[in-house]
Write a protein that holds these residues in place. Structure first.
Motif, short mmCIF file in Angstrom:
data_model
loop_
_atom_site.label_atom_id
_atom_site.label_comp_id
_atom_site.label_asym_id
_atom_site.label_seq_id
_atom_site.Cartn_x
_atom_site.Cartn_y
_atom_site.Cartn_z
N ARG A 7 0.84 -1.20 0.00
CA ARG A 7 0.00 0.00 0.00
C ARG A 7 0.88 1.26 0.00
N LEU A 8 1.93 1.22 0.80
CA LEU A 8 2.85 2.37 0.84
C LEU A 8 3.49 2.59 -0.53
N ALA A 9 3.94 1.51 -1.15
CA ALA A 9 4.61 1.63 -2.44
C ALA A 9 3.67 2.20 -3.51
N SER A 10 2.41 1.74 -3.51
CA SER A 10 1.48 2.17 -4.57
C SER A 10 0.97 3.59 -4.37
N HIS A 11 0.97 4.09 -3.14
CA HIS A 11 0.46 5.43 -2.85
C HIS A 11 1.55 6.48 -2.66
N TYR A 12 2.81 6.05 -2.60
CA TYR A 12 3.88 6.94 -2.13
C TYR A 12 3.94 8.25 -2.93
N GLU A 13 3.91 8.18 -4.25
CA GLU A 13 4.09 9.38 -5.07
C GLU A 13 2.96 10.39 -4.88
N SER A 14 1.81 9.94 -4.44
CA SER A 14 0.67 10.85 -4.25
C SER A 14 0.59 11.43 -2.85
N LEU A 15 1.51 11.03 -1.95
CA LEU A 15 1.48 11.51 -0.58
C LEU A 15 1.99 12.95 -0.49
N THR A 16 1.53 13.67 0.52
CA THR A 16 2.05 15.00 0.80
C THR A 16 3.44 14.88 1.41
N PRO A 17 4.23 15.95 1.41
CA PRO A 17 5.57 15.88 2.02
C PRO A 17 5.53 15.41 3.47
N GLN A 18 4.54 15.87 4.25
CA GLN A 18 4.45 15.44 5.65
C GLN A 18 4.09 13.96 5.75
N GLU A 19 3.20 13.51 4.89
CA GLU A 19 2.84 12.09 4.89
C GLU A 19 4.02 11.23 4.47
N LYS A 20 4.83 11.74 3.54
CA LYS A 20 6.03 10.99 3.12
C LYS A 20 7.01 10.84 4.27
N ARG A 21 7.07 11.82 5.16
CA ARG A 21 7.97 11.71 6.31
C ARG A 21 7.56 10.52 7.18
N VAL A 22 6.25 10.37 7.38
CA VAL A 22 5.76 9.23 8.15
C VAL A 22 6.02 7.93 7.40
N SER A 53 -3.01 10.04 10.99
CA SER A 53 -4.36 9.52 10.74
C SER A 53 -4.73 9.63 9.27
N ARG A 54 -4.42 10.79 8.66
CA ARG A 54 -4.75 10.99 7.25
C ARG A 54 -3.99 9.98 6.37
N LEU A 55 -2.73 9.74 6.70
CA LEU A 55 -1.93 8.82 5.90
C LEU A 55 -2.56 7.43 5.89
N PHE A 56 -2.90 6.90 7.06
CA PHE A 56 -3.41 5.54 7.11
C PHE A 56 -4.82 5.42 6.55
N LYS A 57 -5.59 6.49 6.61
CA LYS A 57 -6.88 6.48 5.92
C LYS A 57 -6.67 6.46 4.41
N ARG A 58 -5.67 7.21 3.94
CA ARG A 58 -5.35 7.21 2.51
C ARG A 58 -4.91 5.81 2.06
N LEU A 59 -4.27 5.08 2.97
CA LEU A 59 -3.80 3.73 2.64
C LEU A 59 -4.90 2.68 2.75
N GLY A 60 -6.09 3.10 3.17
CA GLY A 60 -7.21 2.17 3.20
C GLY A 60 -7.61 1.66 4.57
N TYR A 61 -6.98 2.19 5.62
CA TYR A 61 -7.34 1.79 6.97
C TYR A 61 -8.31 2.82 7.56
N GLU A 62 -9.33 2.34 8.26
CA GLU A 62 -10.27 3.28 8.86
C GLU A 62 -9.60 4.09 9.96
N LYS A 63 -8.70 3.44 10.69
CA LYS A 63 -7.95 4.12 11.74
C LYS A 63 -6.61 3.42 11.94
N TYR A 64 -5.70 4.09 12.63
CA TYR A 64 -4.36 3.57 12.85
C TYR A 64 -4.40 2.21 13.54
N LYS A 65 -5.34 2.04 14.47
CA LYS A 65 -5.42 0.79 15.23
C LYS A 65 -5.67 -0.41 14.31
N ASP A 66 -6.40 -0.19 13.21
CA ASP A 66 -6.67 -1.30 12.28
C ASP A 66 -5.37 -1.81 11.66
#
Length: 279
Positions: A7-22, A53-66
């Motif tokens: 999921r990280l690999a497929s979404h990486y280029e579309s992430l914001t700079p802050q999300e890329k740091r995570v 939270s935004r990053l993991f929702k973008r990756l398809g998780y409802e929340k970090y805990k999932d």
């Protein structure tokens, strides 16, 4: 279910700079990611909790805990958190090397005395100070062990330091300390005398050697061995590196609260001193 790393690999280029740091931090710390909650992940990544939270929702998780529960279940099942590469086939040097590496890893993990190992980890946790010694080909393994242990606890030293002999370094070691001696074949003659001296000082000792190290048997409190077998001229030390990584992780898990606090303080210092590259 798509694994987190895919999921990280497929979404990486579309992430914001802050999300890329995570995302970069997650990739670099994939195997110990489950030791961080969302607030801690935000802190060590240098972003807000909302960004995590935004990053993991973008990756398809409802929340970090999932995501956390997904990784926890995978680890408990024994599945690797990252995908292994395709098995190497044929009779090439690469294929034979791969098979020997797997055999070495299986050998020491199968023969490891878990009670003895747990006792050694407890001693490392409770020791006033820890000294690590490794000469020749054992030195990189000793250096790596020290680099890992110092993140989980204080007072971890690598001996001998430049310009010193072992006598100056070890004179203050006693029953409340631990010395780890890493000594593989073609070891210096001083190793046996060193172990005998540590016995006289009543210092608890952990040794790591090859299984055939008969000359130093019986001279340590805890004795562990990893095979060095290779398909060519040079010995292979990946099994030894794997073992010391297990030691460091086990120590961290045995003192998780204080260990994590220490890691977070170190991460904060990295940022203040700008010691590590910010991607």
């Amino acid at each position: 279910m798509t694994p987190l790393n895919q999921r990280l690999a497929s979404h990486y280029e579309s992430l914001t700079p802050q999300e890329k740091r995570v995302a970069d931090f997650v990739v670099d710390h994939f195997d110990d990611l489950i030791s961080y909650n969302s607030a801690e992940l935000a802190r060590v990544s240098g972003v807000s909790k909302a960004t995590v939270s935004r990053l993991f929702k973008r990756l398809g998780y409802e929340k970090y805990k999932d995501m956390y529960e997904e990784l926890r279940l995978l680890r408990q099942s024994g599945m690797p958190l990252t995908e292994p590469r395709d098995i190497v086939h044929g009779d090439t040097l690469l294929a034979r090397h791969y098979k020997q590496e797997m055999a070495n890893l299986l050998h020491w993990t199968t023969l490891l005395n878990t009670q003895e190992f747990s006792s050694a980890i407890q001693a490392l946790n409770q020791a006033r100070q820890v000294g690590i010694i490794g000469y020749r080909n054992a030195y990189p393994v000793a250096l790596h062990l020290r680099a890992q242990l110092i993140q989980a606890r204080s007072q971890v030293s690598l001996f001998p330091t430049p310009g010193q002999t072992l006598s100056e370094e070890l004179v203050d070691y006693g029953p409340h300390d631990v010395v780890v001696v890493i000594a593989f074949r073609r070891r210096p003659a001083v190793i046996k005398k060193l172990l005998q001296q540590l016995q006289r000082q009543q210092v608890p000792v952990i040794t790591l050697s090859e299984p055939q190290a008969l000359s130093i048997q019986g001279l340590a409190t805890w004795q562990f061995a990893t095979p060095l077998e290779s398909v060519s001229a040079f010995d292979c030390y990946s099994a030894a590196m794997s073992f010391v990584t297990l030691m460091a992780n086990s120590l961290l898990h045995s003192t998780l609260e204080t260990g994590r606090q220490r890691i977070h303080k170190i991460a904060e210092s990295y940022q203040h001193l700008e010691e590590l590259e910010q991607r």
